[in-house]
Enzyme design. Structure first.
Site, PDB file in Angstrom:
ATOM      1  N   GLU A 124       0.819  -1.212   0.000  1.00  9.32           N
ATOM      2  CA  GLU A 124       0.000   0.000   0.000  1.00  9.32           C
ATOM      3  C   GLU A 124       0.854   1.263   0.000  1.00  9.32           C
ATOM      4  O   GLU A 124       0.494   2.262  -0.633  1.00  9.32           O
ATOM      5  CB  GLU A 124      -0.958  -0.041   1.193  1.00  9.32           C
ATOM      6  CG  GLU A 124      -2.035  -1.108   1.045  1.00  9.32           C
ATOM      7  CD  GLU A 124      -2.723  -1.459   2.353  1.00  9.32           C
ATOM      8  OE1 GLU A 124      -3.520  -2.410   2.350  1.00  9.32           O
ATOM      9  OE2 GLU A 124      -2.465  -0.785   3.368  1.00  9.32           O
ATOM     10  N   GLU A 144      -4.682  -9.173   3.816  1.00  4.70           N
ATOM     11  CA  GLU A 144      -5.473  -8.779   4.988  1.00  4.70           C
ATOM     12  C   GLU A 144      -6.634  -9.721   5.269  1.00  4.70           C
ATOM     13  O   GLU A 144      -6.955  -9.999   6.432  1.00  4.70           O
ATOM     14  CB  GLU A 144      -5.997  -7.347   4.791  1.00  4.70           C
ATOM     15  CG  GLU A 144      -4.943  -6.267   4.908  1.00  4.70           C
ATOM     16  CD  GLU A 144      -4.230  -5.980   3.603  1.00  4.70           C
ATOM     17  OE1 GLU A 144      -3.506  -4.959   3.540  1.00  4.70           O
ATOM     18  OE2 GLU A 144      -4.378  -6.767   2.639  1.00  4.70           O
TER      19      GLU A 144
END
Length: 269
Positions: A124, A144
């Protein structure tokens, strides 16, 4: 390329992030190789401070972001997260999102030299950089979901903008790991280099951008202004979503399972 770094110590400078100035380029290196550069709260604060220092350095025209050791960044330090309460977890998310906003708002361009695995929060971070170059050994994932959590750091907007909606959904909904060849084909990275040539190439690209600083700055502003509102809105939505996920049974179990499976390793998502 071999770089000499000034490290932090008792003088209050960054402990887990290194800064090296070479001509018009500042090289920022994540420096927790023993845990594959997992993002602890201390490391996030260090990185915010070092980026501000690089931004303020008069001779710097561009920034290269890379990782020490064989990995770029394994993501959030879930071993730390598993040992803290939900409020401390929220603090970590806040620091991550502040870091994303900082990268997006820097006046100087940032090139991510992805020297190894870029996972979760590590991937990210690269999405908030202007350009991404990867070593052949690099791998990428948004794992995640495996820990009952969700993406953050603007990834719900930035990832589809980079790789397309279909590929982005594949990454975030399955948590699969992708290699550098896939990253190049998908547009996630602009170039894939032999491992030992990555930093040289990143430095050359950064030097080229620094030599055209005014045109690069004006062009970046045109590109960024159109997307800024969408990213700011996404950050708020993601913070709320990851907070709910962390407090839910799947998130609690995911962090417990992670801690049990990799106790003391400190690697991230």
């Amino acid at each position: 390329m071999s770089l000499e770094f000034a490290t932090a110590g008792a003088d209050g400078r960054a402990e887990h992030v290194l800064l090296h100035h070479q001509g018009p380029v500042s090289v920022v290196t994540l420096n927790r190789p023993e845990v594959r550069n997992a993002l602890s709260r201390r490391m996030l604060r260090d990185l915010l401070g070092v980026l501000a220092e690089a931004e303020g350095y008069e001779n710097t025209g561009a920034i290269v972001l890379t990782g020490a050791g064989p990995g770029f960044c394994s993501g959030d330090d879930l071993s730390e997260a598993a040992g803290t309460d939900a409020e401390a977890f929220d603090e970590s998310v806040g620091l991550l999102q502040r870091l994303t906003r900082t990268l997006l708002e820097l006046r100087k361009p940032v090139i991510a030299a992805i020297n190894g695995a870029a996972m979760g929060g590590g991937l990210e971070l690269t999405l908030a950089c202007d350009l991404r170059l990867a070593a052949q050994r690099a791998v990428f994932a948004c794992p995640e979901v495996a820990w009952g959590l969700v993406v953050t750091n603007g990834a719900s907007v930035l990832l589809p903008a980079v790789v397309g909606r279909g590929r982005a959904r594949d990454m975030v909904l399955t948590g699969r790991t992708f290699d550098a060849a896939w990253a190049l084909t998908s547009g996630l990275v602009g170039e894939v280099l032999p491992d030992d040539r990555l930093l040289d190439r990143a430095m050359a690209v950064a030097e080229g951008m620094a030599s055209r600083s005014q045109a690069v700055r004006l062009t970046r502003r045109l590109l960024d202004d159109a997307d800024r509102e969408a990213v700011v809105s996404a950050l708020a939505r993601e913070a709320a979503a990851v907070g709910r996920a962390r407090r839910g049974p799947a998130g609690e179990k995911g962090l417990r399972d992670f801690a049990a499976r990799r106790s003391g390793e400190g690697t991230g998502r």
